[in-house]
Enzyme design. Structure first.
Site, mmCIF file in Angstrom:
data_model
loop_
_atom_site.group_PDB
_atom_site.id
_atom_site.type_symbol
_atom_site.label_atom_id
_atom_site.label_comp_id
_atom_site.label_asym_id
_atom_site.label_seq_id
_atom_site.Cartn_x
_atom_site.Cartn_y
_atom_site.Cartn_z
ATOM 1 N N HIS A 398 0.758 -1.360 0.040
ATOM 2 C CA HIS A 398 0.097 -0.038 -0.195
ATOM 3 C C HIS A 398 0.864 1.124 0.011
ATOM 4 C CE1 HIS A 398 -4.031 -1.362 0.585
ATOM 5 N NE2 HIS A 398 -3.702 -2.522 1.288
ATOM 6 N N LYS A 593 -8.547 14.232 4.642
ATOM 7 C CA LYS A 593 -7.982 12.829 4.728
ATOM 8 C C LYS A 593 -6.952 12.868 5.842
ATOM 9 C CE LYS A 593 -6.524 13.826 0.384
ATOM 10 N NZ LYS A 593 -6.534 12.744 -0.559
ATOM 11 N N ARG A 594 -6.207 11.966 6.162
ATOM 12 C CA ARG A 594 -5.297 11.998 7.328
ATOM 13 C C ARG A 594 -4.364 13.013 7.262
ATOM 14 N NH1 ARG A 594 -5.222 8.036 11.449
ATOM 15 N NH2 ARG A 594 -3.267 8.762 12.256
ATOM 16 N N LYS A 599 0.904 14.357 1.966
ATOM 17 C CA LYS A 599 -0.415 14.607 1.512
ATOM 18 C C LYS A 599 -0.427 16.165 1.164
ATOM 19 C CE LYS A 599 -3.070 10.732 3.291
ATOM 20 N NZ LYS A 599 -3.920 10.213 2.091
ATOM 21 N N THR A 704 -8.400 6.938 -2.345
ATOM 22 C CA THR A 704 -9.955 6.578 -2.927
ATOM 23 C C THR A 704 -10.872 7.786 -2.435
ATOM 24 O OG1 THR A 704 -10.279 5.627 -0.424
ATOM 25 C CG2 THR A 704 -9.518 4.026 -2.152
ATOM 26 N N LYS A 708 -14.337 9.007 -4.724
ATOM 27 C CA LYS A 708 -15.658 9.076 -4.197
ATOM 28 C C LYS A 708 -16.059 10.512 -4.692
ATOM 29 C CE LYS A 708 -14.407 6.179 -0.470
ATOM 30 N NZ LYS A 708 -13.743 5.847 0.707
HETATM 31 C C1 LIG Z 1 -12.740 8.437 7.217
HETATM 32 C C2 LIG Z 1 -11.923 8.129 5.864
HETATM 33 N N1 LIG Z 1 -10.693 8.246 6.165
HETATM 34 C C3 LIG Z 1 -9.790 7.951 5.155
HETATM 35 C C4 LIG Z 1 -10.305 8.013 3.684
HETATM 36 C C5 LIG Z 1 -9.333 7.815 2.712
HETATM 37 O O1 LIG Z 1 -9.314 9.065 2.265
HETATM 38 P P1 LIG Z 1 -7.931 9.383 1.001
HETATM 39 O O2 LIG Z 1 -8.099 8.539 -0.130
HETATM 40 O O3 LIG Z 1 -8.310 10.753 0.646
HETATM 41 O O4 LIG Z 1 -6.599 9.009 2.004
HETATM 42 C C6 LIG Z 1 -11.721 7.780 3.427
HETATM 43 C C7 LIG Z 1 -12.444 7.852 2.299
HETATM 44 O O5 LIG Z 1 -13.611 8.198 2.310
HETATM 45 C C8 LIG Z 1 -12.771 8.097 4.782
HETATM 46 O O6 LIG Z 1 -13.850 8.286 4.389
#
Ligand SMILES: Cc1ncc(COP(=O)(O)O)c(C=O)c1O
Ligand SMILES: Cc1ncc(COP(=O)(O)O)c(C=O)c1O
Lengths: 861, 861
Positions: A398, A593-594, A599, A704, A708
């Site tokens: 990952h 996101k985190r 990022k 991801t 979305k």
């Molecule tokens: C609570 C949460 N954290 C993390 C993610 C992943 O986000 P990213 O793809 O922006 O790292 C998502 C995706 O919807 C999410 O709902």
């Protein structure tokens, strides 16, 4: 044959139990009077009156309440219990179905499952949403108010855990025999609070199980013993076998979470393990007055599944984390082995009946554990065992971030899992021999490929172990899989051949991420495509049909109206939270996101400050021409990640200044929404005009949330990284806003930063001004942000100084594009239309066909 | 008026919620569509087909099983859940009923509730036993096999806890508004194992909650904060008020246990408190790598209700025990206060609406806590508060044994409950003044009556506090109440007057202790009396009607047959356990109760050895004339009670020798049944020909097993002690076998033992021989029993040397009487016939009328 089957061992446990057959091979009714049984058995309740009755009866009995004292939370609990009953009926049927069929099964091992809320998904998948809405309404409740009572199941940090959840949804929907295995953490990811005083992040525990969890089924009869510590004695009989004994024994108890498929009765299982002391309370110590000692054993066992490690893309190196990993893999494998053995197949056929997907390196010990079981317990010769193992496991990588690659110190492994260390060294020895044979004398190569990294102490490279023992290895987007082959494991590609290394681009479930979170858009799509919802929701490529209608003004108008409505929902939410008005006619720009340097939330907030400073310098007349914008951030920082927490603090304090500035706040406002979660994402994503996916090129494996947003028609502002690239491939480069340096440039830029640094004032004066503004404390903080600013000024590992100008230009292009609303809406429709590829159904079918070799099988109605 | 009532505070909690009324005073339907609600609501299921459906649906959903994999335990679980639903419906109705009626309520505070099994009692009381039996049968299960799957709820040590359970049953059956309050121990009384090697007692934890408990209702919304430690600051405003702050705050969470009445819908509540940390896991510490600290707070809070102290008739003096007592009383009082305040009555009327019974001194802190609440929180002046308190509480004393009278060191109280210590000293001061006034200058009297015992450290005498603050004080049998007045509290009788000190002889519930455990006898009684079962089971004096039929040979024959059948059931049980044949034609002689020197199991086992030695010395011809006898013992010893554990070891090893001796074992055998419990009592009691109730005179306050044996027609061999006396009064002295010195003699005998000891060889040569036989190691042990034997040889506090001869003669009389079977059976019938007085219904009516002043109120059908 069935008749020869051994006596049941676990008579109480469902999984693995078959009906008995009589002499003619017909199933015997197992117990009591068949007619009494069958006439009393229930099915899924689909009539509104039955749903109502079931809810009311749960109010009366399970909750012991009355209409006099039922609040929204009680109504949620009753509706959840009624829905749970339905799920269990289907779950039971599904387990019996697959037990009878005996197909090959796949197991998804993931330390994280970020499930979010369940009720509305369960109602959707069971097809009883309208009935339940109606029934709650006649009982005096609105379904919206009821649904938000549910607390998220947040057993994950972010993308990796949410991906696992989407894959479970798709596996069930695709009617595939797939189970998840994870841990039942007593405390999920921490709750994020923002300190009023200084805007910084505060972490609070997440006691999500406090009010009982209707979505799990405790299976107190499914229990395994897991050993730690002790000593391992090799039997010097040439077999390679050993006896591992002593140490601490802990119990793993199963909790089953029902995973309903959409438009099918198939309801798969996610089995989560809870740790428990083998003997409870130590009464002897208690009676001797030593209470502390009396609870000690109990605590140290319960500790194992007590808390999810709140780190994302970094490792911990803590003994307790290694204990979690072994506890979980050992219990899961014991469970698979029991299920396999119930079929009475020869042990050599294990890999024909079991595929195990390793979600990142966290479950790599499963490889070693299966070797141990085969060699020490099943008496299988080493090389035969190795064949079974290497045909069973599949490994998903990952990340290529070096700090995220797991290594465990050899002395720790020796202490905690002495037998497993022996096996690892045995694997190393044999693997060395085969590399030596292919590349004689290439010592540097051997050192690179070794599972053991030299040093003090020596460390075990879990990723190398996972690669060596897996049948296939995959990355999670095309670019990432390429980096895995080229940068991470080039020696292994040379040794094993290219075909072992492949790609499965991530996907997301359109049930949750379109239909549930954006019902208005889902309805508009159904109306536009003139296809039943369950057709396109199960075959997302059907969205392409929207392209035909892109130029239809009626669709454009409805499309815009849906977006506006979602924005108003978000605006309302934010107004309630902050007491500030939010202008839903402004552009909504979202990065959620985190928090992580790679990022680059920093890039975004610096860009916001840049915009703010520009606005401040404008005349009121000039400002009126500016594209109005509301910027949203949300995300958690690992509690020990200093720079990430500082970024949150900066964002919050910038927002306090900007939102309070009467000169500019009609044109630019900014919100940091605390406690990012799946449920919050479900509100934010449908409301975004644009999302920011701005990681340094080559760092974000896939992402991801990008998918979305696009699925909800939010455009993409991003770097050429991860799945952004494939999104652009699908929707066309003119529908996305790309910027920044490309992956191959990054290493060179970093080299320059180190060896030929250019001061930021020279290299990127616009950025320098922004940094100085922060330094001048116009957002407060009294110099507290310097360490954060210095990550840009010095070293600049994530190349903000190189990308800033390009980023600002891209943001300007976004502003410009937004002026032409019709064109923007068309881009939005085109984006949604091309998201077919990013359904997790496609991803899971990739795994099922190209990796696991398993087949769908539908439970009959 | 109802319309003026304040807004609900606990909208989620049932208790204390009223329906709203409209302008005309009519109840408004609270929520949703009334017709939808009412047509969906269920009642108790009494039709067999509904019972079956409910069981099957629980198998499908709650258990997620199928007929393919349902074992007896699963069938128990499903039947229990179906029954639970019925109980809850009635429980709910009952709570609403009493909330509307607003009667005076009584609360029974007991640290122990020894409930035993629930399912069969619930079926009996709901009146659906036959339907459930039928339904299980058609599903392929026998109800007997299903019922024994249930694990006892064993939250008590013995008599005191079982009495509390019987009183709850009677309160519900009498339709009285009575609640119990106790603690939800995670581990109840330990499981007793007997070590194979040496026959000694081994204690194992009792994880009774492991497989979920269908008989409780977690009420996670009923929560109170309880404080420990910290400091108390008096407000020097003359009010006597203080502010108590700081320290540790712990949450008390309610678990409600439904208590169904027999032959009524009334279903009362037993509320048990569980302790819980106020904040869960300490994430900060966890992230800082300090896992130990992270769980610390959590553990120390959870510890409070972790385990029942396994001592009976002795005190512990442990801080944790004091914490249990305060935690429990504070939560219970807060709960009563909330319920009272919901009625909006003036605080001065508290005692008109609440009676609180203190079951022994364990809840004495409730007195201090109510003073604290009234003075510090409700702002009631001290003397008014004291009036309320002294009208609210009632105190039952359960023992005159000095080692059982609770005292708490002042420094410990100061540390743990600083405010309560202040209040205690305030009470002391005022009480002193009033005694001084009545008996000026009587310093010795003041010292005897003080709530504080001087010494290092000073100690608080909880019994004195309970007496001073209670409206009435009672003992538990006539003799005991007399000893309470004459020996324990003579000064208080003089001060307060005789009428404050009274008696309520214990009772037992005939539902469990006759109908359920001895269904054949119950049926025979119903047939003989020609009365419906529910008539005489609710008015036990009706048993007297049996006297008319004593001479009926048909009844005699049936009576004997029932006893024989019960003996065979026990014989079968023992055979299964020990692999030894048991002769059901022999006399069954039973002593089952806690192991304690005052209960004199030693006397019994020495008597058995005496008989064995006699038998050994007989010719085979002589032996044939001897009354055949099987002796049963059962009971637990406190883990730290050395002499009691040695007694068990002796009994077990004697039994191993005797049962293996081919010369004698047809005439005498002996069994120690491990792990005495309510369920074991239910098998043993109906099978006894005679029971031994042989405590040193003046030591056993009442006893209740004596009543239970007699109720099942087992005769009484006993001393003139406790309720034995009243049993003899009822059935006539010629129907019981009395022996031994009387209470007034005991002190003199003890004096003699100390100051003019006579060697046992001289005083009681028969006994000396028995002691020597044990010393000679014919039962093994290598001298291990010497400390036990020395309790008889030296000091002999429990006067075995004085009673042994009389005991042996009494046993001979029993043997003789048993030869005339017809006469024996007539004694047996007469005994049962006169047990009316010993129904706990009578006892609870005594309390309701003479103490609590509460009234029955029937929930309508
Ligand atoms: C609570 C949460 N954290 C993390 C993610 C992943 O986000 P990213 O793809 O922006 O790292 C998502 C995706 O919807 C999410 O709902
Ligand atoms: C398990 C248990 N313990 C203790 C007692 C009280 O016995 P006794 O009155 O003999 O002390 C009983 C009464 O039946 C009981 O069932």
């Amino acid at each position: 044959s069935a008749a020869q089957r051994k006596a049941r061992r676990h008579v109480r446990s469902l999984t693995g139990d078959f009906p008995e057959v009589d002499d003619r091979g017909e199933e015997k009714w197992p117990r009591g009077d068949q007619k009494t049984w069958t006439s009393s058995m229930r099915n899924v309740f689909t009539e509104t009156s039955d749903v109502t009755k079931s809810i009311v009866n749960h109010v009366q009995t399970s909750l012991a309440r009355a209409p006099y004292n039922l609040d929204d939370f009680g109504a949620y609990q009753a509706a959840a219990l009624a829905t749970r009953d339905n799920l269990i009926v289907n779950w039971n049927e599904t387990q019996i179905h697959f037990t009878r069929k005996q197909p090959k099964r796949a197991y998804y091992l993931s330390l994280e499952f970020l499930m979010g809320r369940t009720l509305s998904n369960a109602l959707l998948n069971l097809g009883i949403q309208p009935q339940t809405e109606q029934s709650l309404s006649s009982l005096g409740f609105s379904i919206e108010d009821v649904l938000v009572q549910e607390r998220d199941a947040a057993l994950g940090n972010g993308g990796l855990g949410r991906l696992a959840a989407c894959y479970l949804d798709s596996s069930a929907t695709q009617e595939l025999p797939v189970w998840g295995y994870g841990l039942r953490y007593k405390y999920g990811i921490f709750m994020q609070l923002i300190k009023e005083e200084d805007g910084s992040q505060l972490e609070a525990p997440d006691p999500w199980l406090e009010h009982q969890n209707p979505w799990e089924l405790p299976r107190l009869d499914v229990v395994y013993e897991v050993r730690f510590y002790g000593s391992s004695e090799r039997l010097n009989d040439g077999s390679g076998r050993a006896v591992w004994s002593g140490g601490q024994e802990v119990l793993a108890v199963a909790y089953d979470v029902m995973i309903p498929g959409y438009g099918t009765r198939n309801t798969n299982n996610l089995r989560l393990w809870e740790s428990k002391p083998k003997r409870g309370f130590d009464l002897q110590s208690f009676n001797a007055g030593d209470y502390e000692h009396a609870v000690e054993a109990s605590n140290s066992a319960a500790a194992i599944t007590s808390v999810l490690y709140p780190n994302d893309h970094t490792t911990f190196g803590k003994e307790l984390r290694l204990k979690q990993q072994y506890f979980w893999t050992a219990a899961s494998l014991a469970d698979m082995m029991r299920r396999f053995k119930n079929m009475d197949k020869p042990i050599n056929e294990f890999a024909e009946y079991n595929a195990i997907q390793l979600n990142d390196t966290h479950p790599t010990l499963a490889i070693v554990e299966l070797m141990r079981m085969l060699v020490d317990e099943e008496d299988v010769p080493w090389s035969q065992a190795w064949t079974i193992v290497t045909n069973t496991f599949f490994f998903t990588n990952h990340t290529v971030l070096p700090e995220a690659l797991e290594k465990w110190p050899v002395p720790l492994m020796q202490h905690l899992l002495p037998r497993h260390l022996q096996i690892i060294f045995d694997i190393v020895r044999r693997f060395f021999l085969s590399v030596e044979k292919k590349f004689p004398g290439d010592v540097a190569r051997l050192a690179r490929m070794s599972l053991i990294e030299e040093g003090f102490p020596q460390q075990i490279r879990m990723a190398n172990l996972a690669v060596v023992a897996s049948r296939k290895v995959n990355g999670v987007a095309e670019l990432h899989s390429e980096l895995v082959r080229k940068n991470l494991f080039p020696d292994f590609v040379e040794f094993f051949g290219k075909s072992k290394f492949s790609n499965v681009t991530n996907g997301v479930t359109p049930r949750r991420w379109l239909d549930q979170c954006n019902p208005a858009l889902s309805q508009l799509i159904t109306d536009t495509l003139k296809l039943p919802r369950d057709v396109w929701l199960k075959d997302l490529y059907k969205l392409e049909g929207l392209l035909q209608h892109v130029d239809d003004p009626k669709l454009q108008k409805s499309w815009a109206a849906v977006k506006r409505q979602n924005k108003e929902r978000l605006a309302h939410f934010v107004e309630q939270m902050f007491g500030l008005k939010v202008d839903a006619s402004a552009m909504f720009d979202v990065q959620i996101k985190r928090l992580h340097e790679y990022k680059r939330q920093t890039l975004n907030i610096l860009g916001v400050i840049y915009r703010y400073l520009l606005l401040k310098n404008m005349t009121p007349e000039e400002r009126k021409k500016v594209n109005k914008k509301v910027v949203f951030f949300a995300g958690k920082a690992a509690p020990g990640y200093y720079v990430a927490k500082l970024t949150i603090r900066l964002i919050v304090n910038v927002s306090r200044v900007i939102n309070a500035d009467p000169d500019t706040n009609q044109y630019l406002s900014l919100f940091f929404l605390p406690d990012y979660s799946v449920s919050l994402a479900e509100v934010l994503i449908p409301a975004a005009d644009i999302s920011q996916q701005i990681s340094t090129a080559g760092t974000e494996a896939s992402g991801t949330s990008n998918m979305k947003f696009c699925l909800s028609g939010g455009l993409l502002l991003g770097t050429v990284d991860g799945a952004n690239i494939e999104i652009a491939e699908e929707v066309g480069e003119d529908n996305v806003f790309f910027f920044g340096h490309l992956t191959p440039d990054v290493d060179k830029l970093r080299y320059e930063h180190t060896y030929h640094p250019v001061p930021v004032e020279q290299k990127c004066p616009e950025l320098a001004k922004v940094l100085d503004a922060v330094s001048s404390n116009i957002f407060g903080g009294n110099g507290v942000y310097e360490p954060l600013l210095n990550t840009v000024r010095q070293g600049d590992y994530y190349i903000l100084t190189d990308d800033f100008d390009s980023y600002i230009r891209a943001v300007e292009m976004v502003d410009e594009a937004y002026q032409d609303q019709t064109e923007w809406i068309k881009k939005s429709i085109r984006t949604t239309a091309k998201m077919g590829k990013f359904s997790s159904d496609r991803a899971i079918q990739d795994y099922a066909q190209e990796y696991w070799n398993i087949e769908s099988s539908r439970v009959s109605e």
